[in-house]
Design an enzyme around this catalytic site. Sequence first.
Site, PDB file in Angstrom:
ATOM      1  N   TYR A 143      -6.057  -2.594  13.540  1.00  0.00           N
ATOM      2  CA  TYR A 143      -4.902  -3.307  12.276  1.00  0.00           C
ATOM      3  C   TYR A 143      -3.763  -3.390  13.633  1.00  0.00           C
ATOM      4  CZ  TYR A 143      -0.800  -3.699   9.440  1.00  0.00           C
ATOM      5  OH  TYR A 143       0.294  -4.579   8.727  1.00  0.00           O
ATOM      6  N   ASP A 144      -3.974  -2.152  13.876  1.00  0.00           N
ATOM      7  CA  ASP A 144      -2.311  -3.618  15.687  1.00  0.00           C
ATOM      8  C   ASP A 144      -2.662  -3.986  16.517  1.00  0.00           C
ATOM      9  OD1 ASP A 144      -1.358  -1.205  14.042  1.00  0.00           O
ATOM     10  OD2 ASP A 144      -0.268   0.058  15.919  1.00  0.00           O
ATOM     11  N   GLU A 145      -4.340  -4.116  16.768  1.00  0.00           N
ATOM     12  CA  GLU A 145      -4.597  -5.239  17.756  1.00  0.00           C
ATOM     13  C   GLU A 145      -5.507  -6.261  16.855  1.00  0.00           C
ATOM     14  OE1 GLU A 145      -3.970  -4.892  20.563  1.00  0.00           O
ATOM     15  OE2 GLU A 145      -4.482  -2.628  21.615  1.00  0.00           O
ATOM     16  N   LYS A 147      -3.944  -6.823  14.515  1.00  0.00           N
ATOM     17  CA  LYS A 147      -2.617  -8.212  13.719  1.00  0.00           C
ATOM     18  C   LYS A 147      -2.478  -8.809  15.346  1.00  0.00           C
ATOM     19  CE  LYS A 147      -1.951  -7.984   9.534  1.00  0.00           C
ATOM     20  NZ  LYS A 147      -1.492  -8.643   8.791  1.00  0.00           N
ATOM     21  N   VAL A 186       6.680   5.659   1.192  1.00  0.00           N
ATOM     22  CA  VAL A 186       7.212   5.904  -0.217  1.00  0.00           C
ATOM     23  C   VAL A 186       6.829   5.982  -1.539  1.00  0.00           C
ATOM     24  CG1 VAL A 186       8.546   3.896  -1.228  1.00  0.00           C
ATOM     25  CG2 VAL A 186       9.558   3.718   0.646  1.00  0.00           C
ATOM     26  N   ARG A 209      11.486   5.118  10.582  1.00  0.00           N
ATOM     27  CA  ARG A 209      11.631   3.294   9.765  1.00  0.00           C
ATOM     28  C   ARG A 209      11.973   3.077   9.030  1.00  0.00           C
ATOM     29  NH1 ARG A 209       7.628   5.239  12.001  1.00  0.00           N
ATOM     30  NH2 ARG A 209       5.242   5.317  11.609  1.00  0.00           N
ATOM     31  N   ASP A 270       1.566   8.078  15.626  1.00  0.00           N
ATOM     32  CA  ASP A 270       2.565   7.534  14.507  1.00  0.00           C
ATOM     33  C   ASP A 270       4.000   6.958  14.959  1.00  0.00           C
ATOM     34  OD1 ASP A 270       2.766   8.294  11.497  1.00  0.00           O
ATOM     35  OD2 ASP A 270       4.318   8.476  12.281  1.00  0.00           O
ATOM     36  N   ARG A 274      11.056   3.478  14.612  1.00  0.00           N
ATOM     37  CA  ARG A 274      10.946   1.878  14.016  1.00  0.00           C
ATOM     38  C   ARG A 274      12.239   1.326  13.911  1.00  0.00           C
ATOM     39  NH1 ARG A 274       6.290   0.878  10.617  1.00  0.00           N
ATOM     40  NH2 ARG A 274       4.297   1.214  12.607  1.00  0.00           N
TER      41      ARG A 274
HETATM   42  P1  NAD Z   1      -1.437  -4.768  -0.124  1.00  0.00           P
HETATM   43  O1  NAD Z   1      -2.925  -4.032   0.505  1.00  0.00           O
HETATM   44  O2  NAD Z   1      -1.169  -4.530  -1.152  1.00  0.00           O
HETATM   45  O3  NAD Z   1      -1.818  -6.208   0.294  1.00  0.00           O
HETATM   46  C1  NAD Z   1      -2.869  -6.642   1.046  1.00  0.00           C
HETATM   47  C2  NAD Z   1      -3.903  -7.565  -0.065  1.00  0.00           C
HETATM   48  O4  NAD Z   1      -5.529  -8.201   0.722  1.00  0.00           O
HETATM   49  C3  NAD Z   1      -4.647  -6.825  -0.969  1.00  0.00           C
HETATM   50  O5  NAD Z   1      -4.235  -7.439  -2.447  1.00  0.00           O
HETATM   51  C4  NAD Z   1      -6.115  -6.963  -0.821  1.00  0.00           C
HETATM   52  O6  NAD Z   1      -6.861  -7.114  -2.062  1.00  0.00           O
HETATM   53  C5  NAD Z   1      -5.957  -8.330   0.128  1.00  0.00           C
HETATM   54  N1  NAD Z   1      -7.465  -7.799   1.449  1.00  0.00           N
HETATM   55  C6  NAD Z   1      -7.648  -7.276   2.259  1.00  0.00           C
HETATM   56  N2  NAD Z   1      -9.039  -7.919   2.324  1.00  0.00           N
HETATM   57  C7  NAD Z   1      -9.168  -8.763   1.905  1.00  0.00           C
HETATM   58  C8  NAD Z   1     -10.463  -9.610   2.442  1.00  0.00           C
HETATM   59  N3  NAD Z   1     -10.746  -9.379   3.463  1.00  0.00           N
HETATM   60  N4  NAD Z   1     -10.437 -10.896   1.383  1.00  0.00           N
HETATM   61  C9  NAD Z   1      -9.256 -11.307   0.780  1.00  0.00           C
HETATM   62  N5  NAD Z   1      -8.672 -10.161   0.104  1.00  0.00           N
HETATM   63  C10 NAD Z   1      -7.987  -9.192   1.197  1.00  0.00           C
HETATM   64  O7  NAD Z   1      -0.645  -4.976   1.148  1.00  0.00           O
HETATM   65  P2  NAD Z   1       0.884  -5.460   1.358  1.00  0.00           P
HETATM   66  O8  NAD Z   1       2.018  -4.400   1.150  1.00  0.00           O
HETATM   67  O9  NAD Z   1       0.582  -6.929   0.222  1.00  0.00           O
HETATM   68  O10 NAD Z   1       0.473  -6.573   2.495  1.00  0.00           O
HETATM   69  C11 NAD Z   1       0.352  -7.610   2.659  1.00  0.00           C
HETATM   70  C12 NAD Z   1       0.538  -8.623   3.987  1.00  0.00           C
HETATM   71  O11 NAD Z   1       1.605  -7.714   4.607  1.00  0.00           O
HETATM   72  C13 NAD Z   1      -0.552  -7.874   5.227  1.00  0.00           C
HETATM   73  O12 NAD Z   1      -1.352  -8.453   5.608  1.00  0.00           O
HETATM   74  C14 NAD Z   1       0.176  -6.334   5.483  1.00  0.00           C
HETATM   75  O13 NAD Z   1      -0.616  -6.541   7.048  1.00  0.00           O
HETATM   76  C15 NAD Z   1       1.507  -7.277   5.388  1.00  0.00           C
HETATM   77  N6  NAD Z   1       2.339  -6.508   6.004  1.00  0.00           N
HETATM   78  C16 NAD Z   1       2.683  -5.441   5.669  1.00  0.00           C
HETATM   79  C17 NAD Z   1       4.115  -4.290   5.268  1.00  0.00           C
HETATM   80  C18 NAD Z   1       4.542  -3.389   4.378  1.00  0.00           C
HETATM   81  O14 NAD Z   1       4.831  -2.743   4.826  1.00  0.00           O
HETATM   82  N7  NAD Z   1       3.790  -3.765   2.757  1.00  0.00           N
HETATM   83  C19 NAD Z   1       4.186  -4.130   6.757  1.00  0.00           C
HETATM   84  C20 NAD Z   1       3.763  -5.138   7.728  1.00  0.00           C
HETATM   85  C21 NAD Z   1       2.761  -6.216   7.726  1.00  0.00           C
HETATM   86  N1  UDP Z   2       5.093   9.706   6.292  1.00  0.00           N
HETATM   87  C1  UDP Z   2       5.173  11.207   5.697  1.00  0.00           C
HETATM   88  N2  UDP Z   2       4.094  11.875   4.520  1.00  0.00           N
HETATM   89  C2  UDP Z   2       4.085  10.754   3.870  1.00  0.00           C
HETATM   90  C3  UDP Z   2       3.736   9.892   4.320  1.00  0.00           C
HETATM   91  C4  UDP Z   2       3.935   9.007   5.262  1.00  0.00           C
HETATM   92  O1  UDP Z   2       5.969  11.777   6.378  1.00  0.00           O
HETATM   93  O2  UDP Z   2       3.735  11.584   2.467  1.00  0.00           O
HETATM   94  C5  UDP Z   2       5.189   9.562   7.724  1.00  0.00           C
HETATM   95  C6  UDP Z   2       4.384   9.299   8.975  1.00  0.00           C
HETATM   96  O3  UDP Z   2       3.768   9.361   9.279  1.00  0.00           O
HETATM   97  C7  UDP Z   2       5.443   7.648   9.846  1.00  0.00           C
HETATM   98  C8  UDP Z   2       6.248   7.391   8.135  1.00  0.00           C
HETATM   99  O4  UDP Z   2       6.231   8.235   7.305  1.00  0.00           O
HETATM  100  O5  UDP Z   2       6.231   8.419  10.652  1.00  0.00           O
HETATM  101  C9  UDP Z   2       5.955   5.805   7.931  1.00  0.00           C
HETATM  102  O6  UDP Z   2       4.430   6.074   7.049  1.00  0.00           O
HETATM  103  P1  UDP Z   2       3.704   5.040   6.144  1.00  0.00           P
HETATM  104  O7  UDP Z   2       2.454   5.313   6.424  1.00  0.00           O
HETATM  105  O8  UDP Z   2       4.705   4.360   5.209  1.00  0.00           O
HETATM  106  O9  UDP Z   2       4.044   3.429   7.529  1.00  0.00           O
HETATM  107  P2  UDP Z   2       3.737   3.332   8.415  1.00  0.00           P
HETATM  108  O10 UDP Z   2       3.502   4.205   9.357  1.00  0.00           O
HETATM  109  O11 UDP Z   2       2.623   2.649   8.709  1.00  0.00           O
HETATM  110  O12 UDP Z   2       5.483   2.655   9.526  1.00  0.00           O
END
Ligand code: NAD
Ligand code: UDP
Length: 332
Positions: A143-145, A147, A186, A209, A270, A274
């Site tokens: 995911y990280d790389e 992105k 959450v 977070r 983890d 942030r």
């Molecule tokens: P989500 O998983 O609900 O939405 C992602 C959507 O992309 C889903 O509907 C999934 O079915 C679709 N998808 C995945 N792979 C696909 C593919 N190969 N082809 C077509 N569709 C595909 O996640 P989200 O929380 O709504 O996140 C949306 C975007 O925002 C993502 O790119 C995510 O990396 C980015 N983002 C989200 C958060 C967050 O906290 N939710 C934080 C940082 C970045």
């Molecule tokens: N986390 C937690 N309990 C849970 C799920 C996640 O304590 O049931 C922690 C997780 O280890 C991280 C933070 O909550 O430190 C946020 O996790 P999340 O997966 O929501 O997002 P991300 O790590 O991608 O920021």
Amino acid sequence: MRVLVTGGAGFIGSHLCERLLNDGHHVLCVDNFFTGSRDNVAHLLGQPGFRMIEHDVCLPLYADVEWIFNLACPASPIHYQIDPIKTVQTNVMGMLNALENARRFGARILQASTSEVYGDPAVHPQVESYWGNVNPIGPRACYDEGKRVAETLMSDYHRQAKVDIRLARIFNTYGPRMAENDGRVVSNFILQALRGEPLTVYGTGEQTRSFCYVDDLVEGLVRLMSAEGIHEPVNLGNPVEFTMRELAETVAWLCGQEAQVVFRPLPQDDPAQRQPNISRAKSLLGWTPTVQLEEGLRRTIDDFRRRRNMEPLPERRSTTAHRAPVMGPVAD
Ligand code: NAD
Ligand code: UDP
């Protein structure tokens, strides 16, 4: 505008599609339903100006649009680690295909990047000029790389092909329509509190977070897309930082539960802390989040209750004085 939203049936994507339609745009929503669902956009189907197609962004798609929001990618650690090779493909091939679409039709393109590009950050709060601290071979790297490569592709298409790019570095976002099974903190805490179960805190719970309510995030995305000439990354997130223990206390209190927790091992890599520095978004977009955590959680909990056919939350006084100390750990 004619707008393409990839990942439009996901959590953030569905709110974005709704907002764009309300603003009078025509929206083409593209999704393969890996983590998103038709339910998320069911209320939009049939609205004039909204179209939805099932398509995997790893395959080319050419749509004659003026704006592209590239959101397609699973976002929660358990989802993006189910098939990490596919996650890299979605980030890289999906980005390439979206950029080729933008180049062919002269569209402006916004990439949903992430605070994960900062990894486990050594600079706090995170500013856009910070290059990050990412383990390139760990379980989060797909995911990280992925992105980070997507940001590279965006920047190279801008330099080389003059594509008009926008890079949104999104920090943890929450709200109604989060997937119940996404394993994120959450959604886990809300479900556990609603079931009367102890809340699973990973590690010591002292990691932090900063949680942004989805309506605030969507406002930021639309402002960034609408603004002229912003080609550098922009952090979008709520700068108010909480520990996971504080989050557990707040969710439990809002759900009318005593905050009992069980501690679970901290997942590998983890991030310990942030928090976005949002000075750039403030100065360039005039954007700042407006929904406080407690209010946003209340709306999210109501949505989770609705989905589980439960009554809405009773009104509770909004104060931070309620925060009883976490009671756990309880026996497993
Ligand atoms: P989500 O998983 O609900 O939405 C992602 C959507 O992309 C889903 O509907 C999934 O079915 C679709 N998808 C995945 N792979 C696909 C593919 N190969 N082809 C077509 N569709 C595909 O996640 P989200 O929380 O709504 O996140 C949306 C975007 O925002 C993502 O790119 C995510 O990396 C980015 N983002 C989200 C958060 C967050 O906290 N939710 C934080 C940082 C970045
Ligand atoms: N986390 C937690 N309990 C849970 C799920 C996640 O304590 O049931 C922690 C997780 O280890 C991280 C933070 O909550 O430190 C946020 O996790 P999340 O997966 O929501 O997002 P991300 O790590 O991608 O920021």
